[in-house]
Motif scaffolding. Structure first.
Motif, PDB file in Angstrom:
ATOM      1  N   ASP A   1       0.847  -1.188   0.000  1.00 48.60           N
ATOM      2  CA  ASP A   1       0.000   0.000   0.000  1.00 48.60           C
ATOM      3  C   ASP A   1       0.887   1.245   0.000  1.00 48.60           C
ATOM      4  O   ASP A   1       1.590   1.503   0.978  1.00 48.60           O
ATOM      5  CB  ASP A   1      -0.901  -0.025   1.236  1.00 48.60           C
TER       6      ASP A   1
ATOM      7  N   THR B   1       0.349   4.222   0.601  1.00 49.19           N
ATOM      8  CA  THR B   1       0.089   5.161   1.700  1.00 49.19           C
ATOM      9  C   THR B   1       0.895   4.813   2.944  1.00 49.19           C
ATOM     10  O   THR B   1       0.980   5.620   3.870  1.00 49.19           O
ATOM     11  CB  THR B   1      -1.408   5.198   2.053  1.00 49.19           C
ATOM     12  N   MET B   2       1.498   3.633   2.973  1.00 46.20           N
ATOM     13  CA  MET B   2       2.328   3.224   4.105  1.00 46.20           C
ATOM     14  C   MET B   2       3.763   3.749   3.997  1.00 46.20           C
ATOM     15  O   MET B   2       4.563   3.548   4.896  1.00 46.20           O
ATOM     16  CB  MET B   2       2.375   1.695   4.209  1.00 46.20           C
TER      17      MET B   2
ATOM     18  N   ALA C   1       3.791   4.211  -6.359  1.00 38.09           N
ATOM     19  CA  ALA C   1       2.989   5.427  -6.125  1.00 38.09           C
ATOM     20  C   ALA C   1       2.880   6.305  -7.350  1.00 38.09           C
ATOM     21  O   ALA C   1       3.537   6.266  -8.289  1.00 38.09           O
ATOM     22  CB  ALA C   1       3.602   6.234  -4.981  1.00 38.09           C
TER      23      ALA C   1
END
Length: 91
Positions: free
Chosen positions: A57, A59-60, A91
């Motif tokens: 992920d 966002t991590m 990303a």
């Protein structure tokens, strides 16, 4: 025939309960690994990194960067660096 139906229903109910119970335990296991990234125990940090690798992920990434600044073990730093590079590329 009625006995056969009740046995089948009992089996289906037990199988469903087993699946739901297994799913709940897996969710609890994942939640525990997520919290253990900054654990004082090395094996828990290894498990948390494994969880992050499975999730991928982006966002991590900020959390992983904080972890890289904190982690004292070189082997775990390099593993986390490879993961951070993969997350940045995604990303």
């Amino acid at each position: 025939m009625a006995r056969r139906m009740s046995t089948t229903a009992l089996f289906a109910g037990a199988a469903t309960a087993g699946l739901v119970g297994g799913w709940l335990l897996a969710r609890q296991w994942d939640s525990a690994h997520r919290r253990d990234l900054f654990s004082p125990r090395r094996h828990r940090r290894v498990a948390a990194l494994g969880w992050l690798e499975a999730e991928l992920d982006p966002t991590m990434l900020p959390l992983l960067q904080d972890y890289l600044a904190w982690e004292p073990v070189i082997a775990l730093q390099s593993r986390a660096r490879r993961l951070a590079d993969r997350l940045a590329a995604a990303a």
